[in-house]
Design a protein around this motif. Structure first.
Motif, short mmCIF file in Angstrom:
data_model
loop_
_atom_site.label_atom_id
_atom_site.label_comp_id
_atom_site.label_asym_id
_atom_site.label_seq_id
_atom_site.Cartn_x
_atom_site.Cartn_y
_atom_site.Cartn_z
N TYR A 13 0.80 -1.23 0.00
CA TYR A 13 0.00 0.00 0.00
C TYR A 13 0.83 1.28 0.00
O TYR A 13 0.45 2.26 -0.64
N TYR A 33 -10.43 -0.25 3.66
CA TYR A 33 -11.21 0.34 2.56
C TYR A 33 -11.11 -0.52 1.31
O TYR A 33 -12.10 -0.73 0.59
N ASP A 34 -9.92 -1.02 1.04
CA ASP A 34 -9.71 -1.87 -0.13
C ASP A 34 -10.54 -3.14 -0.02
O ASP A 34 -11.21 -3.55 -0.97
N LYS A 88 -11.92 1.79 -3.48
CA LYS A 88 -10.56 1.93 -3.99
C LYS A 88 -10.04 3.35 -3.79
O LYS A 88 -10.55 4.30 -4.37
N TYR A 113 -6.10 1.74 5.00
CA TYR A 113 -6.13 1.53 3.55
C TYR A 113 -6.61 0.12 3.20
O TYR A 113 -7.41 -0.07 2.29
N LYS A 114 -6.11 -0.86 3.95
CA LYS A 114 -6.51 -2.25 3.68
C LYS A 114 -8.00 -2.44 3.93
O LYS A 114 -8.67 -3.15 3.17
N GLN A 149 -3.83 4.97 -5.44
CA GLN A 149 -2.52 4.50 -4.99
C GLN A 149 -1.53 5.65 -4.83
O GLN A 149 -0.77 5.70 -3.85
#
Length: 300
Positions: free
Chosen positions: A81, A158-159, A164, A155-156, A167
């Motif tokens: 990430y 949400y992913d 998305k 971040y993980k 990046q």
């Protein structure tokens, strides 16, 4: 002796009741499953032992929710990430409660003594840069850590939920956090001052809409002077490079500015709310007065 022992037990019970009452007032409680916004998300650091994980779950009040989506973040995630070291140990954990659009971003560091470098304002700045805008985010750790890895967990999460985040923006947000914490440590500047500097630079960018790196450099210098912050030429350049990267990502700084103003406004409203502090003081005074009267009656 028996009377003193009874008094000790009473004191312990009353103290526990008082503390739990205060905690209940501070917590949000659980209103069941919000089908519109989805389940609360909890992301644990992989390096936590079972006992540490249980401790963090208690700190994040996981048991107050009927159901949660649970994930674990590791060094590989850090590398994927934000380009960090894949062998890193991850301890910082987070709970995320999604909110309706327009409700803003709120950050709470549940264990401030354990998060040694990253302030809630730094998290807010970095998350807004990454595109996280409407959520309540709670950060906790059972051991002392800098606090950087909590971003990866967010971040993980949400992913994993199909949201998305860009990046490029995530990497710049991570760099923003690194720049903020390292400058604060290197230059011996209070973390709150660095957070304020980043916030004011973003607001100025939103107002002035700079088109060149030279204009970014001018804004950085103006805000340094306005806040009376002295930085080395190297660190000034790091700030210029950071915000030039942000400019190239076409971040909507007007929206970021609005979120930052909202965060600032909420804090100032609480600080200036005399009724809140008066009520709190009154409640505390009444509790201890009652406690004192009760103890006195026992000692007679």
């Amino acid at each position: 002796m028996k009377k003193k022992f009874s008094l000790l037990i009473v004191l312990m019970v009353l103290t526990a009741v008082f503390i739990s009452s205060g905690t209940a007032l501070a917590s949000q409680g659980d209103k069941g499953i919000n089908e519109k916004l989805g389940l609360p998300i909890v992301v644990y650091g992989e390096a936590l032992s079972d006992s540490q994980k249980n401790e963090v779950a208690g700190l994040l009040e996981v048991d107050k929710h009927e159901e949660i989506d649970e994930f674990t973040v590791n060094g590989r995630d850090l590398a994927d990430y934000i380009g960090g070291n894949p062998n890193s140990n991850m301890y910082s954990s987070v709970k995320i409660l999604h909110k309706d659009n327009g409700k803003g971003l709120n950050i709470e560091i549940v264990t401030p003594d354990q998060i040694t470098e990253v302030t809630k304002e730094m998290y807010a700045n970095a998350l807004l840069t990454a595109g996280v805008e409407n959520a309540d985010v709670f950060v906790a750790s059972s051991v002392k850590v800098s606090g950087h890895s909590a971003l990866t967990g967010i971040y993980k999460a949400y992913d994993a939920k199909g949201v998305k985040l860009d990046q490029g923006r995530m990497k710049v947000a991570s760099e923003e956090l690194d720049v903020a914490t390292s400058i604060a440590e290197k230059e011996g500047i209070d973390q709150a001052e660095i957070s304020e500097l980043l916030t004011e630079i973003k607001k100025a960018i939103a107002e002035q809409n700079p088109a060149t790196k030279e204009e970014i450099e001018k804004i950085v210098q103006e805000q340094l002077q306005a806040l009376n912050i002295e930085l080395s030429p190297e660190d000034r350049q790091r700030l210029v490079d950071l915000f030039e990267q942000m400019r190239s990502l076409n971040i909507d700084f007007d929206q970021v500015k609005n979120q930052l103003n909202d965060l600032t406004g909420k804090l100032e409203k609480l600080i200036n709310d005399e009724g809140f502090w008066n009520n709190l003081q009154s409640s505390v005074q009444k509790f201890f007065q009652s406690l004192s009267d009760f103890i006195s009656s026992l000692l007679k």
